[in-house]
Design an enzyme around this catalytic site. Sequence first.
Site, short mmCIF file in Angstrom:
data_model
loop_
_atom_site.label_atom_id
_atom_site.label_comp_id
_atom_site.label_asym_id
_atom_site.label_seq_id
_atom_site.Cartn_x
_atom_site.Cartn_y
_atom_site.Cartn_z
N ARG A 1 -7.73 25.56 36.11
CA ARG A 1 -6.30 25.74 36.43
C ARG A 1 -5.96 25.07 37.75
O ARG A 1 -4.81 24.73 38.01
CB ARG A 1 -5.94 27.23 36.47
N ASP B 1 13.42 9.86 38.06
CA ASP B 1 12.81 9.92 36.73
C ASP B 1 12.75 8.49 36.20
O ASP B 1 13.77 7.87 35.90
CB ASP B 1 13.65 10.82 35.82
N TYR C 1 18.69 13.00 31.47
CA TYR C 1 18.00 13.67 30.38
C TYR C 1 18.61 15.05 30.14
O TYR C 1 18.88 15.80 31.08
CB TYR C 1 16.51 13.77 30.73
N LYS D 1 5.94 10.07 26.58
CA LYS D 1 6.59 8.84 26.13
C LYS D 1 5.66 7.64 26.27
O LYS D 1 4.60 7.60 25.66
CB LYS D 1 7.88 8.65 26.91
#
Length: 384
Positions: free
Chosen positions: A46, A171, A99, A196
């Site tokens: 983690r 972004d 987005y 993507k």
Amino acid sequence: MDKAVKPLFEQNPLVYPIVASSTFRLKSAEEGHQLSEGQPGYLYSRWSNPTVDSAAESIRQMEGAEGTLLLPSGMAAISTSIICLLKAGDHIVAPQPVYGGTHQALKTTFSKWGLEYTFVDGSSVEEFEKAIKENTKVLLGETPANPTMSILDLEAFGKLGSKRGLLTMVDSTFAGPYIQQPIKYGIDVVIHSCTKYIGGHSDLTAGALSFKSRKIYNQVYHEAKVLGFLALSPFDAFLIHRGMKTLGIRMERHSSNAMAIAEFLQSHPKVLKVHYSGLPSHPHYETAKKQMKHFGGMVSFEVTGGKEGGRKVVEGTKIFTLAVSLGGVESLIEHPATMTHTDTVMSREDKEASRITDNLIRLSVGLEDVDDLKADLESALDRV
């Protein structure tokens, strides 16, 4: 904490393996103490994992960043950057269009936590500057913008943030790190949905944050570690690392195919407008040419026949698959107004401000034969 990837395997495998272990053997309690205090190494997945770090390092190098963190999704990357760098009462200037998930998170979730926001024209650095207030802490950009492909001048945006003492976040998902490296223009934080182009095969979900400075990286790393945001599966990290190996050659083919499709659509009688920064007719063509190695694989266009015309086209293709997301080797088509930027995500007023019309269609142009793609769109447009 120095998170450079450490060699773990005596055999030196050509392909970095999947380290699926949730925890790691310790030589002593003192070693466990030192790792808990931030010494380089692996204690618990983690916090950090060798396969995840290997994939992050490949992105870091391409971005020219001081550090890169991987998250379970692109939206997790966006949320992590905001949660770890802002607090209640702070103000963020955000772009329109943007987005849909980012738009919705700012309006519904982060506003509930006391974060203030202002949406501005995402291609205008001047509008960003006008919106700055005393409590502004972050300028958030997106380029190319989803779904209208407008372009933000990264150099001017970076200079604005530096001049006003504000963090700049961009972004860069639609370009990918092979085509565009915002950090070299002074941007502080670069956001990617690795789902993507970085992954490139529509078979993983992940996000990335890359940082211009080690100080910001360390701040986000330590807070994200506490909150459990860094727990990307090593299986997905392995796929990211694989995708990075072919990113350059894929982006060149995506870009050449998209340019051919944009030129084809521009001359079609049933297409009203084409949005692709590689076309000289695009209002931000010169800016895109300055900061992008290629123009990318995303194209959007407005078709005659309104909303019904758009529906007929997206339902009429055979090679272009009707689906959300983007950046895979296969070509996708979608209708933003009813699929990715729906009325539940943004109001009619927000759509108008973002120039998301009912007849707008978004393409993620894949790697198929470009003549086949043209014929597929021609057949679908015949339905309008």
